[in-house]
Design a protein around this motif. Sequence first.
Motif, PDB file in Angstrom:
ATOM      1  N   ILE A  33       0.946  -1.119  -0.205  1.00  0.00           N
ATOM      2  CA  ILE A  33      -0.094  -0.151  -0.143  1.00  0.00           C
ATOM      3  C   ILE A  33       0.897   1.245  -0.016  1.00  0.00           C
ATOM      4  O   ILE A  33       1.775   1.376   0.867  1.00  0.00           O
ATOM      5  N   VAL A  34       0.604   2.088  -1.150  1.00  0.00           N
ATOM      6  CA  VAL A  34       1.407   3.373  -1.212  1.00  0.00           C
ATOM      7  C   VAL A  34       0.706   4.225  -0.769  1.00  0.00           C
ATOM      8  O   VAL A  34       1.506   5.523  -0.886  1.00  0.00           O
ATOM      9  N   PHE A  35      -0.525   4.517  -0.718  1.00  0.00           N
ATOM     10  CA  PHE A  35      -1.385   5.699  -0.467  1.00  0.00           C
ATOM     11  C   PHE A  35      -2.548   5.472   0.087  1.00  0.00           C
ATOM     12  O   PHE A  35      -3.132   4.430  -0.090  1.00  0.00           O
ATOM     13  N   GLU A  55      -4.455   3.093  -2.405  1.00  0.00           N
ATOM     14  CA  GLU A  55      -3.705   2.583  -3.407  1.00  0.00           C
ATOM     15  C   GLU A  55      -2.609   1.662  -3.437  1.00  0.00           C
ATOM     16  O   GLU A  55      -1.790   2.074  -2.220  1.00  0.00           O
ATOM     17  N   SER A  56      -2.689   0.664  -3.968  1.00  0.00           N
ATOM     18  CA  SER A  56      -1.417  -0.126  -3.789  1.00  0.00           C
ATOM     19  C   SER A  56      -0.513   0.116  -5.151  1.00  0.00           C
ATOM     20  O   SER A  56      -0.898   1.037  -6.124  1.00  0.00           O
ATOM     21  N   VAL A  57       0.685  -0.673  -5.376  1.00  0.00           N
ATOM     22  CA  VAL A  57       1.359  -0.149  -6.621  1.00  0.00           C
ATOM     23  C   VAL A  57       0.617  -0.681  -7.616  1.00  0.00           C
ATOM     24  O   VAL A  57       0.561   0.238  -8.795  1.00  0.00           O
ATOM     25  N   LYS A  58      -0.210  -1.664  -7.724  1.00  0.00           N
ATOM     26  CA  LYS A  58      -1.293  -2.147  -8.799  1.00  0.00           C
ATOM     27  C   LYS A  58      -2.391  -1.299  -9.045  1.00  0.00           C
ATOM     28  O   LYS A  58      -2.689  -0.896 -10.132  1.00  0.00           O
ATOM     29  N   ALA A  60      -6.281   1.043  -7.139  1.00  0.00           N
ATOM     30  CA  ALA A  60      -7.013   1.683  -6.372  1.00  0.00           C
ATOM     31  C   ALA A  60      -7.921   0.791  -5.570  1.00  0.00           C
ATOM     32  O   ALA A  60      -8.644   0.126  -6.308  1.00  0.00           O
ATOM     33  N   SER A  61      -8.225   0.823  -4.512  1.00  0.00           N
ATOM     34  CA  SER A  61      -9.395  -0.035  -3.851  1.00  0.00           C
ATOM     35  C   SER A  61     -10.320   0.983  -3.213  1.00  0.00           C
ATOM     36  O   SER A  61      -9.436   1.671  -2.152  1.00  0.00           O
TER      37      SER A  61
END
Lengths: 120, 375
Positions: A33-35, A55-58, A60-61
Amino acid sequence: MKFTEDHEWLRAEDDNLVTVGITEHAAKELGDIVFVELPEIEAMVAHGDEVVVIESVKAASDILAPLDGEIVEVNAKLTENPGLVNQDPLGAGWFFRIRVDDIAVLDDFMDEDEYQDHIA
Amino acid sequence: MDDRPSAPLRRLPLHDLHMAQGARLVPFAGWEMPVQYEPGVMAEHLHTRSQASLFDVSHMGQILLRPRDGMAHLALALESLVPADILSLPEGRQRYALLLDDAGNIRDDIMVAHRGDHFLVVVNASMREADLAHLQDALGPQAEEAHARALLALQGPAAATALAALLPGVESMRFMDSRALPWQGADLWISRSGYTGEDGFEISVSAARAEALATALLAHPAVRPAGLGARDSLRLEAGLCLHGNDIDRTTSPVEAALSWSIGKARRTGGARAGGFPGADRVLRQLDLGPRRLRVGLRPEGRAPMRAGTALAGPSGHAGHVTSGTFGPTVQAPIAMGYVDATLAAPGTRLLGKIRGREHPVTVAPLPFVPPSFHR
């Protein structure tokens, strides 16, 4: 501690407060998780509202409000250090505290055994 | 992308090895692909930049071009499809090229290696069948798919040491060299290249020997497996285009900032000027400048700005994001996109809407992380 089908954990505190985070299972599924975008304090939210964006690298959820209530506190540390959600999802990686009318609403959620069955 | 939702996913030759390594598999371009392993995208990305990672890119197509009338004749025929200079490509070297459509837009980006008596062309997974048909239209039976081969990418600063432990001598190869080497009876087609911005190698091996080779490489203490997730954040930090996102049938080589892949001989005034699909438009864009340009983008704050985000400048719509993530090495959100050519200078400030809110974003030079190719 109680659990939702959306992999959130709910912990009852004093004064009708409930602390909300996501489970280890969810943190692992989401990846790094980056944000984290947190709700506004004093926001009134209803069950099912989008309250947190992760937000993960991959990708948003969204995290949905598990309960009706008022947001009284958010974990501001996640703004600078979103990786806390991966490192300690059940502790330092909590998202927000919500004030509910009646703490008995927690009775409707899964306990740990039921949640473990749910993800098995 | 595979547009047949009900088509069964194809399995990689190394499927069982990936499962044993704890891969999480996702569908990609019709293949069941490892997106990440147990350590996760961030750790795999950082390991690639500090040590070495093994990526399975066997979903990509490998097409052999065998000349009917000599290599020069075949090179000229291939030049009718791409603006790259293929005729001057020396034996043992590889070159990046773009298959263009009649409008001069990008059908696919490919690698072409001169392997003595034939060319090896590596194409994107989603374009395997289309590219083979397209090449056969122009070249007839000279083009055929290399059957039952896997493709492994070993990437990172320790890649040369790790591969040389199995194949002494590969460390003397230079960036974009291409060589065939035997390994335990297998015929390996090796190039010193990759798509991460790191030094490294891409190794074509028969499907039957792929697991033995991958296992031998993974036995090196510096080498760990990495998936498509890390490959995507690595290539974006390196400023490299993802076909289908950053380049497609709506973008020309000049707009995509890939003019460097247009050979001097193929440009206006060159020995073999034009002669590729859409040449008039592409060469005019080269001379006059394009109306829009692919640029790097640095969003303010920590929120990634994803593909599809609309960008606004001082007088309204300025362009859109085509790739965006959080760069694990940069430790900040990074993106690429197309903007109006008047707004393409590094330092230009634009606005991008994330979840309904305007976020400042600054045009930035590419790449975000300088490459460490072994030139």
